[in-house]
Each structure stands twice: as structure tokens, then as C-alpha cells.
Design a protein around this motif. Structure first.
Motif, PDB file in Angstrom:
ATOM      1  N   LEU A  14      -2.664  -8.395  18.777  1.00  0.00           N
ATOM      2  CA  LEU A  14      -1.681  -8.148  17.725  1.00  0.00           C
ATOM      3  C   LEU A  14      -2.326  -8.113  16.348  1.00  0.00           C
ATOM      4  CD1 LEU A  14       1.338 -10.255  18.977  1.00  0.00           C
ATOM      5  CD2 LEU A  14       1.133  -7.772  18.869  1.00  0.00           C
ATOM      6  N   ASP A  15      -3.376  -8.926  16.150  1.00  0.00           N
ATOM      7  CA  ASP A  15      -4.107  -8.853  14.880  1.00  0.00           C
ATOM      8  C   ASP A  15      -4.721  -7.471  14.687  1.00  0.00           C
ATOM      9  OD1 ASP A  15      -3.494 -11.442  14.245  1.00  0.00           O
ATOM     10  OD2 ASP A  15      -5.460 -12.262  14.771  1.00  0.00           O
ATOM     11  N   TRP A  16      -5.366  -6.946  15.723  1.00  0.00           N
ATOM     12  CA  TRP A  16      -6.002  -5.629  15.625  1.00  0.00           C
ATOM     13  C   TRP A  16      -4.983  -4.498  15.586  1.00  0.00           C
ATOM     14  CZ3 TRP A  16     -10.865  -4.331  14.492  1.00  0.00           C
ATOM     15  CH2 TRP A  16     -11.827  -5.328  14.557  1.00  0.00           C
ATOM     16  N   ALA A  17      -3.798  -4.727  16.159  1.00  0.00           N
ATOM     17  CA  ALA A  17      -2.772  -3.683  16.190  1.00  0.00           C
ATOM     18  C   ALA A  17      -2.241  -3.368  14.797  1.00  0.00           C
ATOM     19  CB  ALA A  17      -1.627  -4.099  17.104  1.00  0.00           C
ATOM     20  N   GLY A  18      -2.452  -4.238  13.849  1.00  0.00           N
ATOM     21  CA  GLY A  18      -2.004  -3.984  12.491  1.00  0.00           C
ATOM     22  C   GLY A  18      -2.695  -2.811  11.832  1.00  0.00           C
ATOM     23  N   PHE A  19      -3.860  -2.438  12.367  1.00  0.00           N
ATOM     24  CA  PHE A  19      -4.579  -1.301  11.798  1.00  0.00           C
ATOM     25  C   PHE A  19      -3.892   0.030  12.087  1.00  0.00           C
ATOM     26  CE2 PHE A  19      -8.282  -4.188  11.654  1.00  0.00           C
ATOM     27  CZ  PHE A  19      -8.652  -3.955  10.343  1.00  0.00           C
ATOM     28  N   VAL A  20      -3.109   0.092  13.149  1.00  0.00           N
ATOM     29  CA  VAL A  20      -2.475   1.362  13.515  1.00  0.00           C
ATOM     30  C   VAL A  20      -1.448   1.805  12.457  1.00  0.00           C
ATOM     31  CG1 VAL A  20      -1.066   2.547  15.239  1.00  0.00           C
ATOM     32  CG2 VAL A  20      -2.925   1.043  15.967  1.00  0.00           C
ATOM     33  N   PRO A  21      -0.439   0.991  12.145  1.00  0.00           N
ATOM     34  CA  PRO A  21       0.523   1.464  11.128  1.00  0.00           C
ATOM     35  C   PRO A  21      -0.083   1.563   9.734  1.00  0.00           C
ATOM     36  CG  PRO A  21       1.094  -0.744  11.866  1.00  0.00           C
ATOM     37  CD  PRO A  21      -0.016  -0.281  12.725  1.00  0.00           C
ATOM     38  N   SER A  22      -1.006   0.662   9.408  1.00  0.00           N
ATOM     39  CA  SER A  22      -1.599   0.738   8.077  1.00  0.00           C
ATOM     40  C   SER A  22      -2.491   1.973   7.949  1.00  0.00           C
ATOM     41  CB  SER A  22      -2.378  -0.530   7.757  1.00  0.00           C
ATOM     42  OG  SER A  22      -3.435  -0.725   8.665  1.00  0.00           O
ATOM     43  N   GLY A  29      -0.420   8.737   3.006  1.00  0.00           N
ATOM     44  CA  GLY A  29      -0.553   8.623   1.557  1.00  0.00           C
ATOM     45  C   GLY A  29      -1.592   9.565   0.991  1.00  0.00           C
ATOM     46  N   ILE A  30      -2.710   9.702   1.688  1.00  0.00           N
ATOM     47  CA  ILE A  30      -3.763  10.624   1.236  1.00  0.00           C
ATOM     48  C   ILE A  30      -3.251  12.062   1.277  1.00  0.00           C
ATOM     49  CG2 ILE A  30      -6.009  11.601   1.842  1.00  0.00           C
ATOM     50  CD1 ILE A  30      -6.827   8.770   2.758  1.00  0.00           C
ATOM     51  N   ARG A  31      -2.582  12.412   2.388  1.00  0.00           N
ATOM     52  CA  ARG A  31      -2.062  13.772   2.531  1.00  0.00           C
ATOM     53  C   ARG A  31      -1.022  14.093   1.459  1.00  0.00           C
ATOM     54  NH1 ARG A  31       1.328  14.169   7.375  1.00  0.00           N
ATOM     55  NH2 ARG A  31       2.878  13.546   5.845  1.00  0.00           N
ATOM     56  N   ASP A  32      -0.101  13.161   1.226  1.00  0.00           N
ATOM     57  CA  ASP A  32       0.943  13.401   0.235  1.00  0.00           C
ATOM     58  C   ASP A  32       0.383  13.433  -1.178  1.00  0.00           C
ATOM     59  OD1 ASP A  32       2.788  13.594   2.221  1.00  0.00           O
ATOM     60  OD2 ASP A  32       3.684  11.616   1.874  1.00  0.00           O
ATOM     61  N   TYR A  33      -0.575  12.579  -1.467  1.00  0.00           N
ATOM     62  CA  TYR A  33      -1.159  12.556  -2.810  1.00  0.00           C
ATOM     63  C   TYR A  33      -1.904  13.858  -3.101  1.00  0.00           C
ATOM     64  CZ  TYR A  33      -3.812  11.067  -6.871  1.00  0.00           C
ATOM     65  OH  TYR A  33      -4.365  10.977  -8.127  1.00  0.00           O
ATOM     66  N   ARG A  34      -2.600  14.383  -2.104  1.00  0.00           N
ATOM     67  CA  ARG A  34      -3.302  15.667  -2.287  1.00  0.00           C
ATOM     68  C   ARG A  34      -2.327  16.820  -2.471  1.00  0.00           C
ATOM     69  NH1 ARG A  34      -8.354  15.550   1.984  1.00  0.00           N
ATOM     70  NH2 ARG A  34      -9.582  14.017   0.835  1.00  0.00           N
ATOM     71  N   ALA A  35      -1.114  16.651  -1.897  1.00  0.00           N
ATOM     72  CA  ALA A  35      -0.101  17.695  -2.023  1.00  0.00           C
ATOM     73  C   ALA A  35       0.727  17.540  -3.290  1.00  0.00           C
ATOM     74  CB  ALA A  35       0.808  17.687  -0.798  1.00  0.00           C
ATOM     75  N   GLY A  36       0.369  16.565  -4.125  1.00  0.00           N
ATOM     76  CA  GLY A  36       1.069  16.382  -5.384  1.00  0.00           C
ATOM     77  C   GLY A  36       2.131  15.304  -5.360  1.00  0.00           C
ATOM     78  N   GLY A  37       2.143  14.495  -4.323  1.00  0.00           N
ATOM     79  CA  GLY A  37       3.153  13.438  -4.207  1.00  0.00           C
ATOM     80  C   GLY A  37       2.776  12.188  -4.989  1.00  0.00           C
ATOM     81  N   SER A  38       3.547  11.155  -4.776  1.00  0.00           N
ATOM     82  CA  SER A  38       3.373   9.892  -5.480  1.00  0.00           C
ATOM     83  C   SER A  38       2.108   9.170  -5.015  1.00  0.00           C
ATOM     84  CB  SER A  38       4.578   8.995  -5.223  1.00  0.00           C
ATOM     85  OG  SER A  38       4.362   7.716  -5.742  1.00  0.00           O
ATOM     86  N   VAL A  39       1.484   8.468  -5.945  1.00  0.00           N
ATOM     87  CA  VAL A  39       0.297   7.684  -5.626  1.00  0.00           C
ATOM     88  C   VAL A  39       0.695   6.362  -4.960  1.00  0.00           C
ATOM     89  CG1 VAL A  39       0.105   6.455  -7.827  1.00  0.00           C
ATOM     90  CG2 VAL A  39      -1.953   7.009  -6.561  1.00  0.00           C
ATOM     91  N   GLY A  45      -0.891   2.201   1.432  1.00  0.00           N
ATOM     92  CA  GLY A  45      -1.762   2.313   2.600  1.00  0.00           C
ATOM     93  C   GLY A  45      -3.056   1.546   2.426  1.00  0.00           C
ATOM     94  N   VAL A  46      -3.641   1.649   1.241  1.00  0.00           N
ATOM     95  CA  VAL A  46      -4.885   0.910   0.975  1.00  0.00           C
ATOM     96  C   VAL A  46      -4.637  -0.590   1.055  1.00  0.00           C
ATOM     97  CG1 VAL A  46      -6.565   0.366  -0.812  1.00  0.00           C
ATOM     98  CG2 VAL A  46      -5.973   2.739  -0.369  1.00  0.00           C
ATOM     99  N   LEU A  47      -3.537  -1.040   0.473  1.00  0.00           N
ATOM    100  CA  LEU A  47      -3.224  -2.476   0.515  1.00  0.00           C
ATOM    101  C   LEU A  47      -3.007  -2.966   1.946  1.00  0.00           C
ATOM    102  CD1 LEU A  47      -0.879  -2.937  -2.569  1.00  0.00           C
ATOM    103  CD2 LEU A  47      -3.209  -3.781  -2.273  1.00  0.00           C
ATOM    104  N   LEU A  50      -6.326  -3.264   3.728  1.00  0.00           N
ATOM    105  CA  LEU A  50      -7.033  -4.464   3.268  1.00  0.00           C
ATOM    106  C   LEU A  50      -6.424  -5.733   3.862  1.00  0.00           C
ATOM    107  CD1 LEU A  50      -7.685  -3.610  -0.480  1.00  0.00           C
ATOM    108  CD2 LEU A  50      -9.359  -3.715   1.375  1.00  0.00           C
ATOM    109  N   ILE A  51      -5.103  -5.802   3.933  1.00  0.00           N
ATOM    110  CA  ILE A  51      -4.451  -6.971   4.515  1.00  0.00           C
ATOM    111  C   ILE A  51      -4.763  -7.068   6.008  1.00  0.00           C
ATOM    112  CG2 ILE A  51      -2.191  -7.933   5.115  1.00  0.00           C
ATOM    113  CD1 ILE A  51      -1.220  -6.858   2.375  1.00  0.00           C
ATOM    114  N   SER A  52      -4.763  -5.949   6.714  1.00  0.00           N
ATOM    115  CA  SER A  52      -5.097  -5.960   8.140  1.00  0.00           C
ATOM    116  C   SER A  52      -6.531  -6.416   8.359  1.00  0.00           C
ATOM    117  CB  SER A  52      -4.897  -4.573   8.745  1.00  0.00           C
ATOM    118  OG  SER A  52      -3.553  -4.202   8.698  1.00  0.00           O
TER     119      SER A  52
END
Length: 71
Positions: A14-22, A29-39, A45-47, A50-52
Motif C-alpha cells: 500500500l505504501d508503494w501503491a501511492g505512486f500510481v495515482p500521484s 498535470g504536465i500534459r495540461d500545463y503544456r496545453a495551456g492549463g493551470s499550473v 502532482g509534484v507534491l 514527493l509525499i509518496s
């Protein structure tokens, strides 16, 4: 396999499973930001990645229990 070792394995999985949704949120987030979306999605996603990472690294290494008394 004893009950406590099953619980330990499940806890570790379960500890390692946290990497999947993050990771998915980071990729979105990267895809949307490159398309002009919100940062905000990128920062979220980065946070979460890091927490995972912190959750996985905070657990002390498993040590061999050979010769130690059972509690």
C-alpha cells in the motif's frame, strides 16, 4: 506465512501503491500545463509524488529477526 508478515507485506504494498495515482496526476498535470492549463495540477502532482516518496522512505529497513525474542 504468518498473519503479521502478511500484514507487513500488505502495508508495504500500500505504501508503494501511492505512486500510481500521484504519477497519473503528475502526468496529467504536465500534459495540461503544456496545453495551456493551470499550473495547479502540475504542482499537485509534484507534491503527491514527493509525499509518496517520503512515505516509502520513512519506513526503517527490515532487519532479520534471527535469534531475537518473539514479542
Amino acid at each position: 506465512m504468518t498473519e503479521s508478515s502478511r500484514a507487513t507485506v500488505a502495508d508495504r504494498v500500500l505504501d508503494w501503491a501511492g505512486f500510481v495515482p500521484s504519477g497519473l496526476l503528475l502526468a496529467t498535470g504536465i500534459r495540461d500545463y503544456r496545453a495551456g492549463g493551470s499550473v495547479g495540477w502540475l504542482v499537485g502532482g509534484v507534491l503527491l509524488v514527493l509525499i509518496s516518496t517520503w512515505v516509502v522512505c520513512r519506513r526503517p529497513p527490515r532487519r532479520a529477526r534471527r535469534g531475537s525474542p518473539t514479542r
